[in-house]
Enzyme design. Structure first.
Site, PDB file in Angstrom:
ATOM      1  N   LYS A 193       0.813  -1.211   0.000  1.00  0.00           N
ATOM      2  CA  LYS A 193       0.000   0.000   0.000  1.00  0.00           C
ATOM      3  C   LYS A 193       0.853   1.272   0.000  1.00  0.00           C
ATOM      4  O   LYS A 193       0.576   2.217  -0.740  1.00  0.00           O
ATOM      5  CB  LYS A 193      -0.905  -0.040   1.241  1.00  0.00           C
ATOM      6  CG  LYS A 193      -1.807   1.140   1.441  1.00  0.00           C
ATOM      7  CD  LYS A 193      -2.891   0.810   2.461  1.00  0.00           C
ATOM      8  CE  LYS A 193      -2.307   0.260   3.752  1.00  0.00           C
ATOM      9  NZ  LYS A 193      -1.652   1.284   4.578  1.00  0.00           N
ATOM     10  N   ARG A 268     -10.817   3.390  10.164  1.00  0.00           N
ATOM     11  CA  ARG A 268     -10.779   1.972  10.519  1.00  0.00           C
ATOM     12  C   ARG A 268     -12.095   1.486  11.126  1.00  0.00           C
ATOM     13  O   ARG A 268     -12.257   0.302  11.375  1.00  0.00           O
ATOM     14  CB  ARG A 268      -9.635   1.702  11.503  1.00  0.00           C
ATOM     15  CG  ARG A 268      -8.248   1.859  10.870  1.00  0.00           C
ATOM     16  CD  ARG A 268      -7.155   1.464  11.830  1.00  0.00           C
ATOM     17  NE  ARG A 268      -5.831   1.596  11.229  1.00  0.00           N
ATOM     18  CZ  ARG A 268      -5.251   0.675  10.473  1.00  0.00           C
ATOM     19  NH1 ARG A 268      -5.885  -0.448  10.214  1.00  0.00           N
ATOM     20  NH2 ARG A 268      -4.048   0.871   9.961  1.00  0.00           N
ATOM     21  N   ARG A 307      10.464  -9.406   4.127  1.00  0.00           N
ATOM     22  CA  ARG A 307      10.760  -8.019   4.472  1.00  0.00           C
ATOM     23  C   ARG A 307      11.411  -7.918   5.849  1.00  0.00           C
ATOM     24  O   ARG A 307      12.259  -7.064   6.098  1.00  0.00           O
ATOM     25  CB  ARG A 307       9.460  -7.190   4.454  1.00  0.00           C
ATOM     26  CG  ARG A 307       9.674  -5.694   4.591  1.00  0.00           C
ATOM     27  CD  ARG A 307       8.380  -4.922   4.428  1.00  0.00           C
ATOM     28  NE  ARG A 307       7.536  -4.999   5.617  1.00  0.00           N
ATOM     29  CZ  ARG A 307       6.337  -4.403   5.720  1.00  0.00           C
ATOM     30  NH1 ARG A 307       5.848  -3.739   4.686  1.00  0.00           N
ATOM     31  NH2 ARG A 307       5.632  -4.491   6.832  1.00  0.00           N
ATOM     32  N   ARG A 313      11.919  -4.710  11.743  1.00  0.00           N
ATOM     33  CA  ARG A 313      10.672  -4.669  12.515  1.00  0.00           C
ATOM     34  C   ARG A 313      10.377  -6.042  13.103  1.00  0.00           C
ATOM     35  O   ARG A 313      10.354  -7.047  12.381  1.00  0.00           O
ATOM     36  CB  ARG A 313       9.507  -4.234  11.619  1.00  0.00           C
ATOM     37  CG  ARG A 313       9.562  -2.778  11.214  1.00  0.00           C
ATOM     38  CD  ARG A 313       8.400  -2.398  10.310  1.00  0.00           C
ATOM     39  NE  ARG A 313       7.092  -2.805  10.832  1.00  0.00           N
ATOM     40  CZ  ARG A 313       5.920  -2.414  10.311  1.00  0.00           C
ATOM     41  NH1 ARG A 313       5.918  -1.614   9.253  1.00  0.00           N
ATOM     42  NH2 ARG A 313       4.782  -2.819  10.828  1.00  0.00           N
ATOM     43  N   ARG A 325      -1.961  -9.784  12.668  1.00  0.00           N
ATOM     44  CA  ARG A 325      -2.103  -8.459  12.053  1.00  0.00           C
ATOM     45  C   ARG A 325      -3.030  -8.528  10.837  1.00  0.00           C
ATOM     46  O   ARG A 325      -3.869  -7.646  10.620  1.00  0.00           O
ATOM     47  CB  ARG A 325      -0.741  -7.927  11.621  1.00  0.00           C
ATOM     48  CG  ARG A 325       0.137  -7.448  12.770  1.00  0.00           C
ATOM     49  CD  ARG A 325       1.571  -7.249  12.315  1.00  0.00           C
ATOM     50  NE  ARG A 325       1.673  -6.232  11.273  1.00  0.00           N
ATOM     51  CZ  ARG A 325       2.729  -6.112  10.468  1.00  0.00           C
ATOM     52  NH1 ARG A 325       3.755  -6.962  10.564  1.00  0.00           N
ATOM     53  NH2 ARG A 325       2.762  -5.166   9.561  1.00  0.00           N
TER      54      ARG A 325
END
Length: 369
Positions: A193, A268, A307, A313, A325
Site C-alpha cells: 500500500k 478503521r 521483508r 521490525r 495483524r
C-alpha cells in the site's frame, strides 16, 4: 448539484425545512403581537417569496408592504446600500415587523433603522429567515430568527447569484472546492500500500496523508494534538477518534489547494468513516472511493517474513504476529467494505503482480471515477 453562471451550488436547506421555520416564525410573532394588526415590511428583492409564504401562515389580520434595497454584488455584501423603493404609507403608532430573507453583515439593517427613525412607529422588530452569526457586525437586535447558517453564500427561495436562483423552492450553498479526488487506500500488511500510494500521489498530483506519519509528526514535535495523543497512549488507552480527525483536518487545511488526498490508515471504523465524510463535506468535497488491495494471506505472510530480514521490525519476523495483524485488518476492513459498498464507493483491486501491473489496475479504477 446545480450550476448558476460560473459557480456550483449544493443542496443545503430543503423546502420542508423552510416551511417549518416560517410556520414557527408566524406562530411566535402572532403570539407576541396579540390583537394588534401589524404591518409586515418585506425587503425586496430577496424577501418576495418569504413574505408571500409567511403572510399565508400568519393566523391573524395583518398588513403588508415592501421597500426595495440593494446591497449585493455577485457573492459579496457591500457597504453601499441603495434605496430603490421607499415607504408609501403612514406608519405612525403602528407595530412594524421587517421581514428579511437573510441577515449577514447587518449593513441593510442599518439602512432599515435609518428609514424608520422618523416614521414614529410604535415598535420596530426584525424577523429573518436566515441568519449568519459569524458575519454579523452590527448591534441591532434580531427579534425573530428562523435558521442560523454558516457564513457561506446561498441561493434559492428569493436569494440570487447575479440574477439567477431566486425561483428555487429550496436553498443551495456555494460549493467552494470545485474539483477534488479523495481516496481511502487500504490493504493488509504486506500488500504494498505504501509503495502504491507514492506512485498514485505523483501520477494524480494528490496529497498522501498517512495516519501513522501524522501521529509520529505531532508527537515528535509536541504539538497540542500530539501531546494530547501521548497522554492517552502513556496511560495505555486508545486515542479518541476526534483527536485523530483533528490531526487529519489540520493536514487537509495545510494543503487547501490540493487536487485531492489519499488517506492511508484511516478510517478503521464506521464512526471514523462518518467523521471523515463530515470533514470532507465541510471542505465542499467527499470521499470518491475506497480502494482495497486484495492479496492472498499466504502471499502476505511470505512477503512480510522476507521483508523482516531487512526491515528490522519485530512484527515482520514472527509468523504468528503477522497472521494476527492480517486477521485484525480483515476484521476492520470488512466493516468498512460494507460502509463504502453501501455508497457504491468500494473497489477491490488484485494486489498480486509487479508494482507496475498493480499501479495500472489502481489507475484503471481512479480514471473511471
Amino acid at each position: 448539484m446545480i450550476k448558476l453562471h460560473d459557480k456550483y451550488f449544493k443542496p443545503f436547506v430543503s423546502a420542508k425545512e423552510i416551511d417549518a421555520a416560517l410556520q414557527r416564525l408566524a406562530d411566535e410573532i402572532a403570539e407576541d403581537v396579540g390583537d394588534e394588526i401589524p404591518v409586515f415590511v418585506g425587503i425586496l428583492n430577496g424577501s418576495f417569496m418569504l413574505t408571500s409564504d409567511f403572510v399565508k401562515k400568519y393566523p391573524k389580520t395583518c398588513e403588508v408592504t415592501f421597500i426595495k434595497l440593494a446591497s449585493y454584488e455577485g457573492v459579496k455584501s457591500t457597504e453601499d446600500i441603495q434605496r430603490l423603493i421607499g415607504l408609501t404609507q403612514d406608519l405612525t403608532g403602528r407595530t412594524v415587523i421587517i421581514l428579511e430573507d437573510i441577515i449577514d453583515t447587518g449593513n441593510t439593517l442599518h439602512e432599515v433603522h435609518r428609514i424608520f427613525k422618523n416614521e414614529n412607529v410604535k415598535s420596530l422588530k426584525i424577523a429573518t429567515l436566515f441568519y449568519k452569526p459569524e458575519a454579523y457586525k452590527k448591534d441591532f437586535k434580531l427579534h425573530y430568527v428562523g435558521i442560523e447558517i454558516p457564513n457561506k453564500f446561498i441561493v434559492g427561495y428569493g436569494l440570487d447569484y447575479d440574477g439567477l436562483g431566486r425561483n428555487l423552492p429550496e436553498v443551495y450553498q456555494i460549493k467552494e472546492t470545485q474539483h477534488m479526488t479523495n481516496l481511502v487506500l487500504f490493504g493488509p500488511p504486506g500488500a504494498g500500500k505504501g509503495t502504491q500510494a507514492e506512485f498514485l500521489k505523483e501520477k494524480y498530483n494528490l496529497v498522501h496523508i498517512s495516519t501513522g506519519d501524522v501521529f509520529r509528526y505531532n508527537m515528535k514535535n509536541d504539538t497540542a494534538l500530539g501531546m494530547l495523543a501521548k497522554s492517552y497512549i502513556e496511560k495505555g488507552g486508545l486515542v479518541p477518534d476526534q483527536v485523530t480527525i483533528d490531526m487529519l483536518k489540520a493536514e487537509v487545511e495545510k494543503n487547501a489547494d490540493a487536487n485531492g488526498f489519499i488517506f492511508d490508515g484511516f478510517p478503521r471504523t464506521n464512526a471514523q468513516a462518518e467523521a471523515l465524510d463530515q470533514l470532507m463535506d465541510s471542505k465542499d468535497s467527499q470521499i470518491n472511493a475506497m480502494i482495497a488491495l486484495e492479496v492472498d494471506d499466504e502471499v502476505l505472510v511470505k512477503r512480510l517474513l522476507e521483508r523482516g530480514k531487512t526491515s528490522g521490525r519485530k512484527d515482520d519476523a514472527d509468523e504468528a504476529v503477522i497472521r494476527n495483524r492480517i486477521k485484525v485488518y480483515y476484521d476492520e476492513t470488512a466493516i468498512l467494505k460494507d460502509y463504502y459498498t453501501a455508497q457504491d464507493k468500494y473497489h477491490g483491486v488484485d494486489g498480486v503482480g509487479s508494482i507496475e501491473d498493480i499501479t495500472e489496475r489502481l489507475s484503471g479504477v481512479i480514471d473511471k471515477l
